[in-house]
Design a protein around this motif. Structure first.
Motif, PDB file in Angstrom:
ATOM      1  N   GLY A 154       0.806  -1.226   0.000  1.00  0.00           N
ATOM      2  CA  GLY A 154       0.000   0.000   0.000  1.00  0.00           C
ATOM      3  C   GLY A 154       0.826   1.256   0.000  1.00  0.00           C
ATOM      4  N   GLY A 155       1.811   1.361  -0.923  1.00  0.00           N
ATOM      5  CA  GLY A 155       2.564   2.609  -1.109  1.00  0.00           C
ATOM      6  C   GLY A 155       2.081   3.307  -2.381  1.00  0.00           C
ATOM      7  N   TYR A 156       2.913   4.211  -2.931  1.00  0.00           N
ATOM      8  CA  TYR A 156       2.516   4.939  -4.155  1.00  0.00           C
ATOM      9  C   TYR A 156       2.156   3.971  -5.286  1.00  0.00           C
ATOM     10  N   THR A 157       3.015   2.925  -5.470  1.00  0.00           N
ATOM     11  CA  THR A 157       2.803   2.019  -6.602  1.00  0.00           C
ATOM     12  C   THR A 157       1.456   1.319  -6.479  1.00  0.00           C
ATOM     13  N   GLY A 158       1.232   0.709  -5.320  1.00  0.00           N
ATOM     14  CA  GLY A 158      -0.008  -0.028  -5.122  1.00  0.00           C
ATOM     15  C   GLY A 158      -1.226   0.879  -5.143  1.00  0.00           C
ATOM     16  N   LEU A 162      -3.954  -5.155  -0.153  1.00  0.00           N
ATOM     17  CA  LEU A 162      -3.518  -5.579   1.187  1.00  0.00           C
ATOM     18  C   LEU A 162      -2.218  -4.881   1.538  1.00  0.00           C
ATOM     19  N   GLU A 163      -2.159  -4.318   2.722  1.00  0.00           N
ATOM     20  CA  GLU A 163      -0.925  -3.699   3.213  1.00  0.00           C
ATOM     21  C   GLU A 163      -0.617  -4.293   4.595  1.00  0.00           C
ATOM     22  N   LYS A 164       0.612  -4.758   4.725  1.00  0.00           N
ATOM     23  CA  LYS A 164       1.050  -5.425   5.953  1.00  0.00           C
ATOM     24  C   LYS A 164       0.931  -4.532   7.196  1.00  0.00           C
ATOM     25  N   HIS A 165       1.319  -3.271   7.039  1.00  0.00           N
ATOM     26  CA  HIS A 165       1.267  -2.325   8.162  1.00  0.00           C
ATOM     27  C   HIS A 165       0.092  -1.365   7.907  1.00  0.00           C
ATOM     28  N   TRP A 181       2.697   2.905   4.871  1.00  0.00           N
ATOM     29  CA  TRP A 181       3.728   2.730   5.915  1.00  0.00           C
ATOM     30  C   TRP A 181       5.164   2.802   5.368  1.00  0.00           C
ATOM     31  N   GLY A 182       5.398   2.336   4.151  1.00  0.00           N
ATOM     32  CA  GLY A 182       6.761   2.189   3.624  1.00  0.00           C
ATOM     33  C   GLY A 182       7.401   3.495   3.186  1.00  0.00           C
ATOM     34  N   ALA A 183       8.256   3.398   2.186  1.00  0.00           N
ATOM     35  CA  ALA A 183       9.018   4.572   1.728  1.00  0.00           C
ATOM     36  C   ALA A 183       8.107   5.717   1.283  1.00  0.00           C
ATOM     37  N   SER A 184       6.882   5.386   0.876  1.00  0.00           N
ATOM     38  CA  SER A 184       6.023   6.403   0.263  1.00  0.00           C
ATOM     39  C   SER A 184       5.585   7.513   1.216  1.00  0.00           C
ATOM     40  N   SER A 185       5.613   7.280   2.522  1.00  0.00           N
ATOM     41  CA  SER A 185       5.201   8.378   3.404  1.00  0.00           C
ATOM     42  C   SER A 185       6.410   9.047   4.059  1.00  0.00           C
ATOM     43  N   ARG A 186       7.603   8.581   3.739  1.00  0.00           N
ATOM     44  CA  ARG A 186       8.770   9.160   4.435  1.00  0.00           C
ATOM     45  C   ARG A 186       9.963   9.320   3.509  1.00  0.00           C
ATOM     46  N   ASN A 187       9.697   9.865   2.338  1.00  0.00           N
ATOM     47  CA  ASN A 187      10.806  10.137   1.404  1.00  0.00           C
ATOM     48  C   ASN A 187      11.052  11.629   1.308  1.00  0.00           C
ATOM     49  N   GLY A 188      11.980  12.010   0.439  1.00  0.00           N
ATOM     50  CA  GLY A 188      12.372  13.413   0.341  1.00  0.00           C
ATOM     51  C   GLY A 188      11.388  14.289  -0.416  1.00  0.00           C
ATOM     52  N   GLY A 189      10.424  13.684  -1.101  1.00  0.00           N
ATOM     53  CA  GLY A 189       9.396  14.459  -1.797  1.00  0.00           C
ATOM     54  C   GLY A 189       9.853  15.123  -3.091  1.00  0.00           C
ATOM     55  N   MET A 190      11.013  14.729  -3.611  1.00  0.00           N
ATOM     56  CA  MET A 190      11.477  15.322  -4.877  1.00  0.00           C
ATOM     57  C   MET A 190      10.813  14.592  -6.034  1.00  0.00           C
ATOM     58  N   VAL A 191      10.240  15.354  -6.943  1.00  0.00           N
ATOM     59  CA  VAL A 191       9.530  14.754  -8.078  1.00  0.00           C
ATOM     60  C   VAL A 191      10.302  15.082  -9.357  1.00  0.00           C
ATOM     61  N   ALA A 222      -1.062  -8.820   6.054  1.00  0.00           N
ATOM     62  CA  ALA A 222       0.048  -9.224   5.183  1.00  0.00           C
ATOM     63  C   ALA A 222      -0.389 -10.362   4.276  1.00  0.00           C
ATOM     64  N   ALA A 223       0.034 -10.284   3.021  1.00  0.00           N
ATOM     65  CA  ALA A 223      -0.110 -11.445   2.146  1.00  0.00           C
ATOM     66  C   ALA A 223       1.064 -12.367   2.477  1.00  0.00           C
ATOM     67  N   THR A 224       0.792 -13.647   2.649  1.00  0.00           N
ATOM     68  CA  THR A 224       1.870 -14.561   3.043  1.00  0.00           C
ATOM     69  C   THR A 224       2.314 -15.474   1.906  1.00  0.00           C
ATOM     70  N   THR A 229       5.542  -4.342  -3.402  1.00  0.00           N
ATOM     71  CA  THR A 229       6.082  -4.399  -2.046  1.00  0.00           C
ATOM     72  C   THR A 229       7.474  -3.786  -1.909  1.00  0.00           C
ATOM     73  N   ASN A 230       8.022  -3.313  -3.035  1.00  0.00           N
ATOM     74  CA  ASN A 230       9.273  -2.546  -3.002  1.00  0.00           C
ATOM     75  C   ASN A 230      10.374  -3.329  -2.262  1.00  0.00           C
ATOM     76  N   GLY A 231      11.269  -2.638  -1.601  1.00  0.00           N
ATOM     77  CA  GLY A 231      12.373  -3.282  -0.900  1.00  0.00           C
ATOM     78  C   GLY A 231      11.938  -4.052   0.336  1.00  0.00           C
ATOM     79  N   TYR A 232      10.637  -3.952   0.692  1.00  0.00           N
ATOM     80  CA  TYR A 232      10.130  -4.667   1.867  1.00  0.00           C
ATOM     81  C   TYR A 232       9.651  -6.072   1.507  1.00  0.00           C
ATOM     82  N   THR A 233       9.851  -6.446   0.253  1.00  0.00           N
ATOM     83  CA  THR A 233       9.393  -7.763  -0.195  1.00  0.00           C
ATOM     84  C   THR A 233       9.997  -8.853   0.696  1.00  0.00           C
TER      85      THR A 233
HETATM   86  C1  LIG Z   1      14.842   8.052   2.693  1.00  0.00           C
HETATM   87  C2  LIG Z   1      14.211   7.976   1.320  1.00  0.00           C
HETATM   88  C3  LIG Z   1      14.112   9.142   0.566  1.00  0.00           C
HETATM   89  C4  LIG Z   1      13.550   9.089  -0.721  1.00  0.00           C
HETATM   90  N1  LIG Z   1      13.412  10.246  -1.440  1.00  0.00           N
HETATM   91  C5  LIG Z   1      12.785  10.224  -2.640  1.00  0.00           C
HETATM   92  C6  LIG Z   1      12.539  11.430  -3.361  1.00  0.00           C
HETATM   93  O1  LIG Z   1      12.857  12.524  -2.917  1.00  0.00           O
HETATM   94  N2  LIG Z   1      11.922  11.337  -4.570  1.00  0.00           N
HETATM   95  C7  LIG Z   1      11.511  10.124  -5.081  1.00  0.00           C
HETATM   96  O2  LIG Z   1      10.942  10.099  -6.189  1.00  0.00           O
HETATM   97  N3  LIG Z   1      11.707   8.971  -4.408  1.00  0.00           N
HETATM   98  C8  LIG Z   1      12.315   8.996  -3.204  1.00  0.00           C
HETATM   99  N4  LIG Z   1      12.486   7.834  -2.501  1.00  0.00           N
HETATM  100  C9  LIG Z   1      11.980   6.583  -3.110  1.00  0.00           C
HETATM  101  C10 LIG Z   1      10.463   6.484  -2.979  1.00  0.00           C
HETATM  102  O3  LIG Z   1      10.054   6.788  -1.673  1.00  0.00           O
HETATM  103  C11 LIG Z   1      10.037   5.073  -3.366  1.00  0.00           C
HETATM  104  O4  LIG Z   1      10.549   4.758  -4.658  1.00  0.00           O
HETATM  105  C12 LIG Z   1       8.519   4.914  -3.394  1.00  0.00           C
HETATM  106  O5  LIG Z   1       7.911   5.370  -2.213  1.00  0.00           O
HETATM  107  C13 LIG Z   1       8.206   3.443  -3.643  1.00  0.00           C
HETATM  108  O6  LIG Z   1       6.827   3.263  -3.531  1.00  0.00           O
HETATM  109  P1  LIG Z   1       6.256   1.802  -3.499  1.00  0.00           P
HETATM  110  O7  LIG Z   1       4.778   1.897  -3.415  1.00  0.00           O
HETATM  111  O8  LIG Z   1       6.826   1.058  -4.650  1.00  0.00           O
HETATM  112  O9  LIG Z   1       6.872   1.148  -2.183  1.00  0.00           O
HETATM  113  P2  LIG Z   1       6.601   1.434  -0.619  1.00  0.00           P
HETATM  114  O10 LIG Z   1       6.043   2.783  -0.360  1.00  0.00           O
HETATM  115  O11 LIG Z   1       7.850   1.082   0.095  1.00  0.00           O
HETATM  116  O12 LIG Z   1       5.445   0.412  -0.273  1.00  0.00           O
HETATM  117  C14 LIG Z   1       5.646  -0.975  -0.238  1.00  0.00           C
HETATM  118  C15 LIG Z   1       4.682  -1.501   0.825  1.00  0.00           C
HETATM  119  O13 LIG Z   1       4.563  -2.915   0.691  1.00  0.00           O
HETATM  120  C16 LIG Z   1       4.228  -3.406   1.977  1.00  0.00           C
HETATM  121  N5  LIG Z   1       4.441  -4.856   2.012  1.00  0.00           N
HETATM  122  C17 LIG Z   1       5.625  -5.528   1.924  1.00  0.00           C
HETATM  123  N6  LIG Z   1       5.401  -6.862   1.976  1.00  0.00           N
HETATM  124  C18 LIG Z   1       4.064  -7.031   2.106  1.00  0.00           C
HETATM  125  C19 LIG Z   1       3.223  -8.172   2.209  1.00  0.00           C
HETATM  126  N7  LIG Z   1       3.721  -9.422   2.203  1.00  0.00           N
HETATM  127  N8  LIG Z   1       1.873  -7.995   2.330  1.00  0.00           N
HETATM  128  C20 LIG Z   1       1.346  -6.747   2.332  1.00  0.00           C
HETATM  129  N9  LIG Z   1       2.110  -5.621   2.244  1.00  0.00           N
HETATM  130  C21 LIG Z   1       3.442  -5.757   2.122  1.00  0.00           C
HETATM  131  C22 LIG Z   1       5.152  -2.634   2.900  1.00  0.00           C
HETATM  132  O14 LIG Z   1       4.665  -2.658   4.222  1.00  0.00           O
HETATM  133  C23 LIG Z   1       5.134  -1.247   2.265  1.00  0.00           C
HETATM  134  O15 LIG Z   1       4.238  -0.364   2.901  1.00  0.00           O
HETATM  135  C24 LIG Z   1      13.071   7.847  -1.237  1.00  0.00           C
HETATM  136  C25 LIG Z   1      13.138   6.691  -0.461  1.00  0.00           C
HETATM  137  C26 LIG Z   1      13.707   6.753   0.809  1.00  0.00           C
HETATM  138  C27 LIG Z   1      13.757   5.490   1.630  1.00  0.00           C
END
Ligand SMILES: Cc1cc2nc3c(=O)[nH]c(=O)nc-3n(C[C@H](O)[C@H](O)[C@H](O)COP(=O)(O)OP(=O)(O)OC[C@H]3O[C@@H](n4cnc5c(N)ncnc54)[C@H](O)[C@@H]3O)c2cc1C
Length: 232
Positions: free
Chosen positions: A5-9, A26-29, A33-43, A176-178, A206-210
């Motif tokens: 449940g980040g930007y991609t999902g 489905l989002e585990k947390h 929760w993942g990188a999508s709510s705590r990144n640098g915000g640069m687009v 969480a999906a298992t 699931t990004n790097g949290y896979t």
């Molecule tokens: C410190 C930092 C700074 C960054 N700054 C920038 C920036 O300035 N500009 C930019 O473009 N990008 C930046 N990024 C990268 C950007 O944040 C990520 O590329 C983006 O948020 C990825 O989104 P996502 O949805 O793919 O992954 P995520 O937001 O990481 O979401 C993946 C989610 O999958 C969930 N998950 C994992 N396994 C399971 C499971 N089995 N079942 C259910 N859920 C699961 C996790 O809990 C997580 O919430 C930064 C990243 C970091 C860490």
């Protein structure tokens, strides 16, 4: 079914639901929760590896890859504007700084490709102009790219979540999906601690949290050390 449940999902959930697909996420947390709510915000468009390198290494496919990053930028900006997502988005532009004199040549070549191939508004600026912009004499010049901006990452995440929910996507935080298994007669089964869910397609976001959910994907994740320091 979308897992993660980040930007991609969430963007996928919002867009698929808008096209009339039945979507569950489905989002585990908690959602976002993942990188999508705590990144640098640069687009920005582009990648860690420079445009020149991308084209030298991969030719037309490298250029296509770069084009996809421009499309992604356009999608984010368009979604924010069209859906009035309040996330402090500002089209600010950005600078690629030359901290060595020799970097200016590479930036000049990059500017030419960005302008001629991708029709982007870019220009080189010299050290004097740069000094008046950033107040530092540490750099030899810069490449100014107009098509980029900044946003509040968590507010953008909240906006996408609202959008997906308004379009009737079913969003489940804390689950969480298992496991994911392909069914013999087509489609997939997604397992959680308490259920087995049948679905037509699965998007793993699931990004790097896979975790161990799909061992073949987990094997492709490489930890990278990175540090950033910001000096005022
Ligand atoms: C410190 C930092 C700074 C960054 N700054 C920038 C920036 O300035 N500009 C930019 O473009 N990008 C930046 N990024 C990268 C950007 O944040 C990520 O590329 C983006 O948020 C990825 O989104 P996502 O949805 O793919 O992954 P995520 O937001 O990481 O979401 C993946 C989610 O999958 C969930 N998950 C994992 N396994 C399971 C499971 N089995 N079942 C259910 N859920 C699961 C996790 O809990 C997580 O919430 C930064 C990243 C970091 C860490």
């Amino acid at each position: 079914m979308i897992i993660g449940g980040g930007y991609t999902g969430m963007m996928a959930a919002a867009r698929l639901a808008w096209r009339g697909r039945a979507v569950a996420l489905l989002e585990k947390h908690e959602l976002g929760w993942g990188a999508s709510s705590r990144n640098g915000g640069m687009v920005h468009h582009g990648f860690k590896v420079g445009l020149q390198t991308l084209i030298e290494r991969y030719g037309d496919r490298g250029a296509e890859l770069y084009r996809s990053s421009i499309d992604a930028f356009d999608l984010v900006e368009h979604t924010i504007t069209e859906q009035r997502i309040d996330c402090e988005y500002e089209r600010s532009g950005h600078l690629s700084l030359a901290y060595r004199a020799g970097h200016m040549k590479g930036l000049g070549e990059e500017a030419t490709v960005l302008r001629d191939v991708f029709k982007l508004d870019v220009r080189l600026i010299d050290d004097a102009e740069l000094h008046s912009e950033v107040g530092s004499t540490a750099y030899h010049g810069a490449l100014l790219v107009e098509k980029s901006g900044g946003l509040h990452p968590a507010k953008y995440m909240a906006g996408l979540t609202r959008l997906a929910r308004d379009r009737a996507a079913h969003l489940y935080g804390g689950i969480a999906a298992t496991a994911v298994e392909r069914r013999r007669r087509g489609g997939f089964t997604v397992e959680t601690a308490g259920a087995k869910i049948a679905c037509r397609d699965v998007l793993l976001a699931t990004n790097g949290y896979t975790d161990g959910i799909l061992p073949q994907v987990r094997r492709r994740i490489i930890p990278l050390g990175r540090s950033e320091s910001i000096r005022s």
